[in-house]
Structures are given as C-alpha cells and as structure tokens.
Design a protein around this motif. Sequence first.
Motif, PDB file in Angstrom:
ATOM      1  N   CYS A   1       3.144  25.753   9.911  1.00 45.62           N
ATOM      2  CA  CYS A   1       1.895  26.506   9.972  1.00 45.62           C
ATOM      3  C   CYS A   1       0.940  26.017   8.886  1.00 45.62           C
ATOM      4  O   CYS A   1       1.302  25.198   8.040  1.00 45.62           O
ATOM      5  CB  CYS A   1       2.162  28.001   9.814  1.00 45.62           C
ATOM      6  N   GLU A   2      -0.264  26.556   8.899  1.00 41.28           N
ATOM      7  CA  GLU A   2      -1.265  26.206   7.897  1.00 41.28           C
ATOM      8  C   GLU A   2      -0.825  26.607   6.493  1.00 41.28           C
ATOM      9  O   GLU A   2      -1.165  25.948   5.518  1.00 41.28           O
ATOM     10  CB  GLU A   2      -2.593  26.876   8.226  1.00 41.28           C
ATOM     11  N   ASN A   3      -0.067  27.708   6.392  1.00 41.07           N
ATOM     12  CA  ASN A   3       0.405  28.144   5.078  1.00 41.07           C
ATOM     13  C   ASN A   3       1.340  27.120   4.450  1.00 41.07           C
ATOM     14  O   ASN A   3       1.291  26.894   3.238  1.00 41.07           O
ATOM     15  CB  ASN A   3       1.095  29.498   5.174  1.00 41.07           C
ATOM     16  N   CYS A   4       2.189  26.510   5.264  1.00 43.14           N
ATOM     17  CA  CYS A   4       3.098  25.480   4.758  1.00 43.14           C
ATOM     18  C   CYS A   4       2.295  24.291   4.229  1.00 43.14           C
ATOM     19  O   CYS A   4       2.544  23.803   3.126  1.00 43.14           O
ATOM     20  CB  CYS A   4       4.022  24.991   5.861  1.00 43.14           C
ATOM     21  N   GLU A   5       1.350  23.838   5.036  1.00 48.10           N
ATOM     22  CA  GLU A   5       0.507  22.708   4.626  1.00 48.10           C
ATOM     23  C   GLU A   5      -0.248  23.026   3.340  1.00 48.10           C
ATOM     24  O   GLU A   5      -0.301  22.216   2.416  1.00 48.10           O
ATOM     25  CB  GLU A   5      -0.513  22.379   5.714  1.00 48.10           C
ATOM     26  N   LYS A   6      -0.825  24.209   3.296  1.00 46.53           N
ATOM     27  CA  LYS A   6      -1.615  24.627   2.143  1.00 46.53           C
ATOM     28  C   LYS A   6      -0.761  24.661   0.877  1.00 46.53           C
ATOM     29  O   LYS A   6      -1.172  24.188  -0.180  1.00 46.53           O
ATOM     30  CB  LYS A   6      -2.219  26.004   2.413  1.00 46.53           C
ATOM     31  N   ARG A   7       0.438  25.201   0.994  1.00 51.46           N
ATOM     32  CA  ARG A   7       1.331  25.297  -0.165  1.00 51.46           C
ATOM     33  C   ARG A   7       1.666  23.908  -0.711  1.00 51.46           C
ATOM     34  O   ARG A   7       1.649  23.683  -1.930  1.00 51.46           O
ATOM     35  CB  ARG A   7       2.604  26.028   0.228  1.00 51.46           C
TER      36      ARG A   7
ATOM     37  N   LYS B   1      -0.060  20.982  -0.172  1.00 48.84           N
ATOM     38  CA  LYS B   1      -1.259  20.306  -0.680  1.00 48.84           C
ATOM     39  C   LYS B   1      -1.728  20.880  -2.007  1.00 48.84           C
ATOM     40  O   LYS B   1      -2.102  20.134  -2.914  1.00 48.84           O
ATOM     41  CB  LYS B   1      -2.392  20.394   0.345  1.00 48.84           C
ATOM     42  N   GLU B   2      -1.709  22.193  -2.140  1.00 52.85           N
ATOM     43  CA  GLU B   2      -2.213  22.817  -3.361  1.00 52.85           C
ATOM     44  C   GLU B   2      -1.317  22.585  -4.568  1.00 52.85           C
ATOM     45  O   GLU B   2      -1.780  22.652  -5.693  1.00 52.85           O
ATOM     46  CB  GLU B   2      -2.435  24.311  -3.144  1.00 52.85           C
ATOM     47  N   ASN B   3      -0.037  22.345  -4.344  1.00 54.39           N
ATOM     48  CA  ASN B   3       0.877  22.155  -5.464  1.00 54.39           C
ATOM     49  C   ASN B   3       1.142  20.687  -5.784  1.00 54.39           C
ATOM     50  O   ASN B   3       1.160  20.309  -6.955  1.00 54.39           O
ATOM     51  CB  ASN B   3       2.192  22.888  -5.204  1.00 54.39           C
TER      52      ASN B   3
ATOM     53  N   ARG C   1      -0.728  18.147  -5.284  1.00 55.98           N
ATOM     54  CA  ARG C   1      -1.904  17.427  -5.795  1.00 55.98           C
ATOM     55  C   ARG C   1      -1.949  17.420  -7.321  1.00 55.98           C
ATOM     56  O   ARG C   1      -2.613  16.586  -7.928  1.00 55.98           O
ATOM     57  CB  ARG C   1      -3.191  18.005  -5.229  1.00 55.98           C
TER      58      ARG C   1
ATOM     59  N   THR D   1      -1.034  15.873   5.517  1.00 55.16           N
ATOM     60  CA  THR D   1       0.105  16.510   6.176  1.00 55.16           C
ATOM     61  C   THR D   1      -0.049  16.389   7.685  1.00 55.16           C
ATOM     62  O   THR D   1      -1.164  16.387   8.211  1.00 55.16           O
ATOM     63  CB  THR D   1       0.203  17.994   5.792  1.00 55.16           C
TER      64      THR D   1
END
Length: 118
Positions: A35-41, A43-45, A47, A57
């Motif tokens: 899901c988008e939450n997995c991708e966001k987690r 990418k945000e960490n 980086r 991703t």
Amino acid sequence: MKKILLLLIAALTMTMASAKDIKTVVLTTVPQMHCENCEKRIKENIRFEKGVKKIVTDVEHQTVTITYDADKTTVENIIKGFEKIKYQAREVKDGEQVSTDEEEACPTCRNHRQESED
C-alpha cells in the motif's frame, strides 16, 4: 595565456578528484509493500541514510530501487537502514523474479484486507 591554461588544468583535476561513484541497487523487502503507507514509510526513512540519492518503489514488482553514492555508503549499510524500520531487505539480482506472497504483507496491510473482507 599560461595562467589560464594552468587554471583550466587545476580546475579539471579538482573536478576529476571529486567525481562521485554513483551506483544503483534493487532490493526487495519482508514484509512486502502492499500500500501507499508501506511505500511512504520506506521512502521517508531510507532517504536519511547517508549517501542515498534517490528511492523508487514499485509495489507491483515488490522492489525498491535506490541510487546511492558508493563513496559514502554500501549496500550493507542501506540494508541495515531497513532493519531500523522493521523491514528485512535483500538485493535482487538481474532477472530474478520476486514473489508476491500475501502472507508476507505488513501488519497494517493485512489488517486493512481483513477489514475489507468482513
């Protein structure tokens, strides 16, 4: 004229000495991204890991492509960065197919699926 030539040679030498060794690695994770939450987690960490330049991703193929400065970090250090956010990462070799096993989904994704099935 000699001064200009010497300045050009010095500038060229400095440019070559500071050239970066930019590399790309493709990883897959456990739990997998769904899901988008997995991708966001991710990418945000990731980086913030030293030397990481770009993160792409791909949920459909379960891959994370990272461009990094090899003078500042290694694939092993990037994988350790995934461990900090409770993911296990491994390098995907050329042509390797990544499984998309539903049992390996992150807990948040599994919870969302169960709620939608009820």
